[in-house]
Write a protein that holds these residues in place. Structure first.
Motif, PDB file in Angstrom:
ATOM      1  N   GLY A 199       1.132  -4.275   2.201  1.00  0.00           N
ATOM      2  CA  GLY A 199       1.768  -3.331   3.123  1.00  0.00           C
ATOM      3  C   GLY A 199       2.841  -2.495   2.444  1.00  0.00           C
ATOM      4  N   ALA A 200       3.696  -3.157   1.639  1.00  0.00           N
ATOM      5  CA  ALA A 200       4.762  -2.429   0.933  1.00  0.00           C
ATOM      6  C   ALA A 200       4.135  -1.409  -0.014  1.00  0.00           C
ATOM      7  CB  ALA A 200       5.649  -3.406   0.167  1.00  0.00           C
ATOM      8  N   ALA A 201       3.044  -1.823  -0.706  1.00  0.00           N
ATOM      9  CA  ALA A 201       2.382  -0.941  -1.666  1.00  0.00           C
ATOM     10  C   ALA A 201       1.700   0.238  -0.961  1.00  0.00           C
ATOM     11  CB  ALA A 201       1.361  -1.746  -2.476  1.00  0.00           C
ATOM     12  N   VAL A 202       0.988  -0.044   0.132  1.00  0.00           N
ATOM     13  CA  VAL A 202       0.289   1.015   0.878  1.00  0.00           C
ATOM     14  C   VAL A 202       1.295   2.040   1.402  1.00  0.00           C
ATOM     15  CG1 VAL A 202      -0.967   1.472   3.045  1.00  0.00           C
ATOM     16  CG2 VAL A 202      -1.689  -0.393   1.558  1.00  0.00           C
ATOM     17  N   THR A 203       2.434   1.540   1.928  1.00  0.00           N
ATOM     18  CA  THR A 203       3.451   2.442   2.450  1.00  0.00           C
ATOM     19  C   THR A 203       4.004   3.339   1.346  1.00  0.00           C
ATOM     20  OG1 THR A 203       4.028   0.634   3.922  1.00  0.00           O
ATOM     21  CG2 THR A 203       5.479   2.513   3.944  1.00  0.00           C
TER      22      THR A 203
END
Ligand SMILES: [Zn+2]
Length: 314
Positions: free
Chosen positions: A292-296
């Motif tokens: 999630g952190a990476a996708v954001t």
């Protein structure tokens, strides 16, 4: 092929290399021992930034071509600044995005750093891992505090864990100090403050005890209050933003009894156009948070590019 690094700050720091929405290789964690819960609370902000950049270097390994770094932090985040973080108070006011960018530049890593609220990060991670990157989802994280995240990312504040769900003057256990908040009822820390002599899992076990023990009645009453608080939080969100998909996760998600939660929701939401909501319990995993952190972070680059193109066109 998008290559990013996702980092999660919760009870500890976990980092991973994310290639096309999947984790590649082992996660890097600090402290390595999962039981050491107080390690992060004791670190000051500079120390935390150093530990994070060390984990980035470890997670990157020999991949020199990463395009972005995403960090999820439990707190109210705006433009890379941690404006409030009740459960990591030393971070209040920290310009995390800027500090990390500088620290990483010293290591020769010059890529955009994006800071995201942890619950929003989980929402993005669930959307990416459940093939829902094109729909709106909301997520409640039931941990030390209570987080509320939504995907897709939009500017704004949704400190859903601090929604007022009771007018009882005695409900003052929330980590932020506010009265009547969901977190003050459901948060792990708040439960320990309420039941000084029992751990949260003992409270839920005592509520189920048959035949009833001396604590059963008091604990069962609390278990109902706990579910009512979550139902009220969901109902408030539905009344403000409509029905839809809600995920429940976090290390205390095992306490949720769906039939009880649904019964309270049924009592709270009576307008038929708002009744098309669905609930799903997802076990908490660092992988989803990291993705999630990476996708954001990846999406924030795309967003910045689009904005620049629009600005140039004007
Ligand atoms: Zn609060």
């Amino acid at each position: 092929m998008a290559k990013t690094i996702g980092i999660v700050l919760s009870e500890r720091i976990s980092a991973g290399l994310v290639i096309d929405n999947r984790i590649e290789g082992e996660l890097c964690c600090f402290p390595e021992d999962a039981g050491d819960e107080s390690a992060l609370v004791e670190l000051h902000t500079d120390g935390l930034v150093n530990v994070i950049s060390e984990q980035v270097l470890r997670a990157r390994r020999d991949h020199q071509d990463i395009t972005a770094i995403g960090v999820s932090v439990p707190g109210l985040i705006r433009n890379g600044v941690v404006e409030e973080a009740p459960n990591l108070p030393q971070l209040k006011g920290a310009r995390m995005g800027e500090m990390l960018t500088i620290a990483l530049r010293r290591e020769g890593i010059e890529v955009p750093v994006n800071i995201v609220n942890d619950a929003d990060g989980i929402a993005a991670g669930l959307a990416a891992t459940h093939g829902k990157l094109d729909s709106m989802i909301r997520v409640w994280t039931l941990g030390i505090g209570i987080g509320f995240g939504r995907y897709p990312f939009a500017q704004g504040v949704w400190e859903g864990g601090h929604t007022c769900v009771t007018l009882d003057d005695k409900e003052t256990f929330c980590g932020c100090g506010g009265r009547g908040h969901i977190e003050g009822i459901m948060g792990h820390r708040a439960m320990r403050l309420r039941f000084l002599d029992m751990e949260p899992d003992e409270v839920f076990a005592a509520a189920r005890q048959r035949p009833a023990g001396p604590e059963t009645e008091r604990c069962l009453k609390f278990v109902h209050l706990w579910h009512k608080a979550l139902a009220a939080g969901i109902a408030n969100s539905i009344h403000m933003s409509g029905a839809g998909k809600f995920y429940l996760t976090g290390f205390n998600v095992g306490f949720v009894e769906l039939p009880m939660l649904k019964e309270y929701l049924h009592q709270m939401i009576k307008m038929s156009p708002l009744q098309a909501y669905t609930l799903e319990i997802i076990q908490d995993s660092p992988e989803v948070r990291i993705i999630g952190a990476a996708v954001t972070a990846e999406q924030s680059i795309t967003y910045a590019r689009k904005k620049a193109i629009l600005a140039n066109a004007q």
